[in-house]
Design a protein around this motif. Structure first.
Motif, PDB file in Angstrom:
ATOM      1  N   MET A  85       0.823  -1.205   0.000  1.00 56.83           N
ATOM      2  CA  MET A  85       0.000   0.000   0.000  1.00 56.83           C
ATOM      3  C   MET A  85       0.856   1.254   0.000  1.00 56.83           C
ATOM      4  N   GLY A  86       0.220   2.348  -0.291  1.00 52.49           N
ATOM      5  CA  GLY A  86       0.937   3.618  -0.285  1.00 52.49           C
ATOM      6  C   GLY A  86      -0.009   4.770  -0.026  1.00 52.49           C
ATOM      7  N   GLY A 135       0.382  -7.341  -4.750  1.00 49.11           N
ATOM      8  CA  GLY A 135       1.690  -7.960  -4.661  1.00 49.11           C
ATOM      9  C   GLY A 135       2.443  -7.566  -3.417  1.00 49.11           C
ATOM     10  N   TRP A 136       3.700  -7.909  -3.393  1.00 43.52           N
ATOM     11  CA  TRP A 136       4.500  -7.780  -2.178  1.00 43.52           C
ATOM     12  C   TRP A 136       4.961  -6.358  -1.883  1.00 43.52           C
ATOM     13  N   SER A 170       9.068  -3.289   5.226  1.00 47.17           N
ATOM     14  CA  SER A 170       9.861  -2.284   4.505  1.00 47.17           C
ATOM     15  C   SER A 170       8.964  -1.107   4.124  1.00 47.17           C
ATOM     16  N   VAL A 171       9.526   0.109   4.281  1.00 43.20           N
ATOM     17  CA  VAL A 171       8.750   1.307   3.982  1.00 43.20           C
ATOM     18  C   VAL A 171       9.574   2.241   3.111  1.00 43.20           C
ATOM     19  N   ILE A 187       4.489   0.979   1.758  1.00 34.17           N
ATOM     20  CA  ILE A 187       4.772  -0.064   2.735  1.00 34.17           C
ATOM     21  C   ILE A 187       4.498  -1.422   2.104  1.00 34.17           C
ATOM     22  N   THR A 188       5.389  -2.371   2.387  1.00 33.29           N
ATOM     23  CA  THR A 188       5.202  -3.724   1.862  1.00 33.29           C
ATOM     24  C   THR A 188       4.016  -4.393   2.537  1.00 33.29           C
ATOM     25  N   ARG A 189       3.594  -5.502   2.010  1.00 32.70           N
ATOM     26  CA  ARG A 189       2.356  -6.104   2.508  1.00 32.70           C
ATOM     27  C   ARG A 189       2.477  -6.624   3.932  1.00 32.70           C
ATOM     28  N   ASN A 190       3.706  -6.913   4.383  1.00 34.40           N
ATOM     29  CA  ASN A 190       3.850  -7.349   5.771  1.00 34.40           C
ATOM     30  C   ASN A 190       4.367  -6.224   6.671  1.00 34.40           C
TER      31      ASN A 190
END
Length: 124
Positions: A34-35, A101-102, A57-58, A51-54
């Motif tokens: 998401m962003g 996606g990731w 990482s941002v 931000i990654t799906r988990n």
């Protein structure tokens, strides 16, 4: 299909803080990155955070680095943007967006799903 609803915008003064929220539905929340991006009148849209799906990482645009914090709560299907030390140049409509996606992206065109936006206005 993903439905996104932002909230938390408003009118604040320089130096104040706001916390934006984005409630998501329609797909498994933890299955996509998401962003947040913003659009100000007469300016190019800008991805300010991703931000990654988990959540491991941002990304932050240079314009907000050190002032904004993106986070997500996968149990609550909610994305957040904590905005501190707000400046008049942060005035814009802020949108949350989904990238399947990731990983997040830094280009608006890579996010196929957007919310309706929430207005943030920072007075000097």
């Amino acid at each position: 299909q993903v439905q996104l609803v932002e909230s938390g915008g408003g009118l604040v003064q320089t130096g104040d803080s706001l916390r934006l929220s984005c409630a998501a539905s329609g797909r498994t929340f933890s299955s996509y990155a998401m962003g947040w991006f913003r659009q100000a009148p007469g300016k190019e849209g800008e991805v300010v955070a991703g931000i990654t799906r988990n959540g491991a990482s941002v990304y932050y645009a240079d314009s907000v680095k050190g002032r904004f914090t993106i986070s997500r709560d996968n149990a609550k299907n909610t994305l957040y943007l904590q905005m501190n030390s707000l400046k008049p140049e942060d005035t814009a409509v802020y949108y949350c967006a989904v990238r399947l996606g990731w990983n997040y992206a830094t280009n608006i065109n890579d996010y196929p799903y957007w919310g309706q936006g929430t207005q943030v206005t920072v007075s000097s």
